[in-house]
Scaffold this motif. Structure first.
Motif: not given
Length: 336
Positions: A169-176, A180-184
């Protein structure tokens, strides 16, 4: 900008589908009649479709599930510190899921979603050979927004773990992607499980791009998923190709065990012996739990693989994808 703590407060935080599994025995004829692909997963796109299939199920049992949720529940059972980000609806199944994951010792603070659709459910048909065929209605989980992310929790977790199932789904894809940006940005590791060949058929380009951009530190796959990702029928060729692109590659091989390649080192372990195969639901999820906990607690590659194999062997000996014995004690008995 989110500032991470010097020492991670959690070992692993996962983002995934918040789902309640409904498991029922079935024979191969039923699987064929309903047009399912045995041993795989297919999505159901409406509550009506889910209700119609549910009406055809025999007596079953309910158990909180979801791939990444199963993994962090397993890590918590091993003594690890975990969190989960996933969305449920304001309904009975949502209450069941929230209770179960918190009772397992997992931090779960994602706000519930009001209104339709309902909390996600996965209708799982288990054939006599222990294979599970899954039919998933993602429900509220498919609308997990970026706004629901707890960025501080992600920044303060040693490993961010993502499931391929939720990439659809589009929304959780954007959330993930945001996670990733936050974690890295916080200097943390990102682990990703390909989840199913179905996911690769729909989003293989995205997965290859994530890997090619160096955004994945630990990649989990089974044999079929790995060859699909590498677009080859040559298993060893797929291993060699993908291992060059990720710091750690973990491949499960069912009864033949598992392998991992990390820093040029390749380790293989056999499957743990079992008394009886009952249900393979959650085998990969619990393998990932053991491996990730091993890595987070300082075990070497072989020890992490062994711990994964021990956890997987426990969960396939009963119905459901959550452990039913003291995993921490079991691991101590098997490994020490």
């Amino acid at each position: 900008m989110t500032q991470p703590s010097p020492t991670p407060s959690l070992d692993v935080v996962a983002i995934g589908n918040a789902i309640v599994d409904v498991l029922s025995p079935a024979d191969d004829a039923f699987i064929a009649t309903e047009g399912m692909t045995k041993g795989s997963m297919q999505l159901m796109f409406s509550p009506a479709e889910a209700d119609a299939l549910y009406a055809k199920m025999g007596p079953g049992r309910e158990a909180s599930g979801g791939s990444a949720a199963n993994t962090v529940a397993g890590i918590a059972a091993l003594g690890g510190r975990t969190g989960f980000i996933g969305q449920v609806a304001d309904d009975q199944l949502g209450e069941v899921f929230a209770h179960d994951i918190r009772a397992a010792g997992v931090r779960f603070d994602t706000p519930v979603r009001a209104g339709e659709p309902t909390t996600g459910r996965c209708l799982i048909f288990v054939t006599p050979d222990g294979q599970r065929t899954m039919n998933t209605f993602l429900g509220a989980g498919q609308f997990l927004p970026e706004a629901a992310l707890d960025r501080q929790v992600i920044a303060d977790s040693a490993i961010l773990y993502l499931e391929g199932y939720l990439w659809d789904p589009e929304e959780p894809r954007a959330a993930m992607r945001a996670a990733i940006d936050v974690a890295r940005g916080a200097g943390r590791k990102v682990a990703f499980t390909l989840s199913d060949v179905f996911c690769i058929s729909r989003h293989g380009g995205d997965f290859r791009a994530l890997i090619g951009e160096g955004l994945i530190d630990i990649l989990f796959a089974n044999e079929n998923e790995l060859t699909a990702l590498a677009r080859t029928d040559d298993f060893e060729g797929a291993v060699a190709s993908v291992a060059r692109q990720v710091p750690t590659l973990v491949v499960t091989r069912g009864e033949y065990g598992a392998l991992a390649i990390q820093g040029g080192e390749r380790i293989e372990v056999g499957a743990e012996p079992i008394d009886r195969l009952v249900d393979t639901t959650g085998a990969g999820d619990l393998f990932a739990a053991g491996f990730l906990h091993g890595q987070a607690s300082g075990r070497d590659l072989r020890g992490s693989l062994r711990l994964g194999a021990i956890c997987a062997a426990e969960v396939i000996g009963h119905y459901g994808a959550r452990p039913e014995v003291d995993l921490k004690a079991l691991a101590a008995e098997k490994l020490d």
